[in-house]
Design a protein around this motif. Structure first.
Motif, PDB file in Angstrom:
ATOM      1  N   GLY A  33       2.819   9.497   4.488  1.00  0.00           N
ATOM      2  CA  GLY A  33       2.306   8.161   4.217  1.00  0.00           C
ATOM      3  C   GLY A  33       1.807   7.464   5.469  1.00  0.00           C
ATOM      4  O   GLY A  33       1.147   6.447   5.390  1.00  0.00           O
ATOM      5  N   LEU A  34       2.105   8.025   6.638  1.00  0.00           N
ATOM      6  CA  LEU A  34       1.595   7.474   7.897  1.00  0.00           C
ATOM      7  C   LEU A  34       0.478   8.402   8.366  1.00  0.00           C
ATOM      8  O   LEU A  34      -0.650   8.286   7.944  1.00  0.00           O
ATOM      9  CB  LEU A  34       2.719   7.343   8.924  1.00  0.00           C
ATOM     10  N   ASP A  35       0.806   9.377   9.224  1.00  0.00           N
ATOM     11  CA  ASP A  35      -0.210  10.339   9.647  1.00  0.00           C
ATOM     12  C   ASP A  35       0.111  11.752   9.138  1.00  0.00           C
ATOM     13  O   ASP A  35      -0.588  12.701   9.473  1.00  0.00           O
ATOM     14  CB  ASP A  35      -0.409  10.331  11.169  1.00  0.00           C
ATOM     15  N   ASN A  36       1.154  11.878   8.322  1.00  0.00           N
ATOM     16  CA  ASN A  36       1.505  13.130   7.641  1.00  0.00           C
ATOM     17  C   ASN A  36       1.707  14.310   8.585  1.00  0.00           C
ATOM     18  O   ASN A  36       1.256  15.411   8.326  1.00  0.00           O
ATOM     19  CB  ASN A  36       0.462  13.468   6.570  1.00  0.00           C
ATOM     20  N   ARG A  37       2.407  14.075   9.691  1.00  0.00           N
ATOM     21  CA  ARG A  37       2.710  15.141  10.648  1.00  0.00           C
ATOM     22  C   ARG A  37       4.209  15.395  10.696  1.00  0.00           C
ATOM     23  O   ARG A  37       5.005  14.524  10.368  1.00  0.00           O
ATOM     24  CB  ARG A  37       2.241  14.750  12.042  1.00  0.00           C
ATOM     25  N   LYS A  38       4.555  16.585  11.156  1.00  0.00           N
ATOM     26  CA  LYS A  38       5.955  16.910  11.412  1.00  0.00           C
ATOM     27  C   LYS A  38       6.243  16.666  12.887  1.00  0.00           C
ATOM     28  O   LYS A  38       5.449  17.046  13.745  1.00  0.00           O
ATOM     29  CB  LYS A  38       6.248  18.369  11.079  1.00  0.00           C
ATOM     30  N   PHE A  77       0.819  -1.217   0.000  1.00  0.00           N
ATOM     31  CA  PHE A  77       0.000   0.000   0.000  1.00  0.00           C
ATOM     32  C   PHE A  77       0.854   1.268   0.000  1.00  0.00           C
ATOM     33  O   PHE A  77       0.682   2.143  -0.838  1.00  0.00           O
ATOM     34  CB  PHE A  77      -0.932  -0.032   1.217  1.00  0.00           C
ATOM     35  N   ARG A  78       1.778   1.376   0.946  1.00  0.00           N
ATOM     36  CA  ARG A  78       2.650   2.549   1.076  1.00  0.00           C
ATOM     37  C   ARG A  78       3.995   2.108   1.624  1.00  0.00           C
ATOM     38  O   ARG A  78       4.087   1.134   2.370  1.00  0.00           O
ATOM     39  CB  ARG A  78       2.067   3.570   2.054  1.00  0.00           C
ATOM     40  N   ASN A  79       5.005   2.893   1.305  1.00  0.00           N
ATOM     41  CA  ASN A  79       6.338   2.661   1.853  1.00  0.00           C
ATOM     42  C   ASN A  79       6.740   3.874   2.675  1.00  0.00           C
ATOM     43  O   ASN A  79       6.275   4.992   2.429  1.00  0.00           O
ATOM     44  CB  ASN A  79       7.353   2.441   0.735  1.00  0.00           C
ATOM     45  N   TYR A  80       7.605   3.658   3.661  1.00  0.00           N
ATOM     46  CA  TYR A  80       8.090   4.742   4.498  1.00  0.00           C
ATOM     47  C   TYR A  80       9.571   4.516   4.762  1.00  0.00           C
ATOM     48  O   TYR A  80      10.002   3.382   4.994  1.00  0.00           O
ATOM     49  CB  TYR A  80       7.324   4.795   5.828  1.00  0.00           C
ATOM     50  N   SER A  81      10.333   5.600   4.722  1.00  0.00           N
ATOM     51  CA  SER A  81      11.758   5.517   4.970  1.00  0.00           C
ATOM     52  C   SER A  81      12.158   6.606   5.965  1.00  0.00           C
ATOM     53  O   SER A  81      11.644   7.727   5.901  1.00  0.00           O
ATOM     54  CB  SER A  81      12.514   5.712   3.646  1.00  0.00           C
ATOM     55  N   CYS A  82      13.051   6.245   6.881  1.00  0.00           N
ATOM     56  CA  CYS A  82      13.509   7.197   7.889  1.00  0.00           C
ATOM     57  C   CYS A  82      15.011   6.999   8.096  1.00  0.00           C
ATOM     58  O   CYS A  82      15.464   5.880   8.354  1.00  0.00           O
ATOM     59  CB  CYS A  82      12.763   6.950   9.202  1.00  0.00           C
ATOM     60  N   SER A  83      15.769   8.086   7.952  1.00  0.00           N
ATOM     61  CA  SER A  83      17.212   8.050   8.177  1.00  0.00           C
ATOM     62  C   SER A  83      17.553   8.926   9.359  1.00  0.00           C
ATOM     63  O   SER A  83      16.992  10.016   9.514  1.00  0.00           O
ATOM     64  CB  SER A  83      17.960   8.560   6.937  1.00  0.00           C
TER      65      SER A  83
END
Length: 135
Positions: free
Chosen positions: A77-82, A58-64
């Motif tokens: 792609g999750l809850d679209n918050r900062k 459905f969606r991908n998410y990446s965090c570095s």
């Protein structure tokens, strides 16, 4: 020497994802789709530098991130918050604190044998996920 998280991990258990997503304010349709997914995590690690990719149909998410360095994370792609995010070591666990609109938000990763565990927290909800190292 820090714990080695490198590898590909396949989800085998997902407890209270619905409650966690409600706490984040994620809409009903997205929650229903997300509840059916079996994410795969790909973790790249170079000492204290990480890139964690969560892949689904459905969606991908990446965090570095680098351990101990605060950064602005956009949970697109999750809850679209900062969030202002910081990840630190707690012994061999990765502990993330996310400061932003939602209170008590963050996650903890740890490894035990061939299992990778993830606890996701937001407000009064905790989602517990288990991943198995991919062959």
């Amino acid at each position: 020497m820090p714990m080695n998280y490198r590898g590909t991990w396949d989800m085998v258990d997902n407890e209270n994802l619905e409650g966690y997503m409600v706490a984040l304010g994620i809409d009903f349709a997205t929650r229903k789709i997300a509840g059916m997914l079996k994410p795969q995590k790909i973790i790249e690690q170079d000492g204290d530098s990480f890139n964690i990719k969560t892949l689904t149909a459905f969606r991908n998410y990446s965090c570095s991130f680098k351990i101990g360095e605060e950064f602005e994370e956009v949970t697109k792609g999750l809850d679209n918050r900062k969030c202002q995010t910081t990840v630190n070591w707690d012994n061999d666990k990765l502990v993330c604190v996310q400061k932003g609109e939602k209170k008590s938000r963050g996650w903890t990763h740890w490894i035990d044998g061939d299992n990778l565990y993830l606890e996701l927290k937001c407000e009064d909800q905790t989602c517990k996920q288990t991943y198995k190292r991919s062959a």
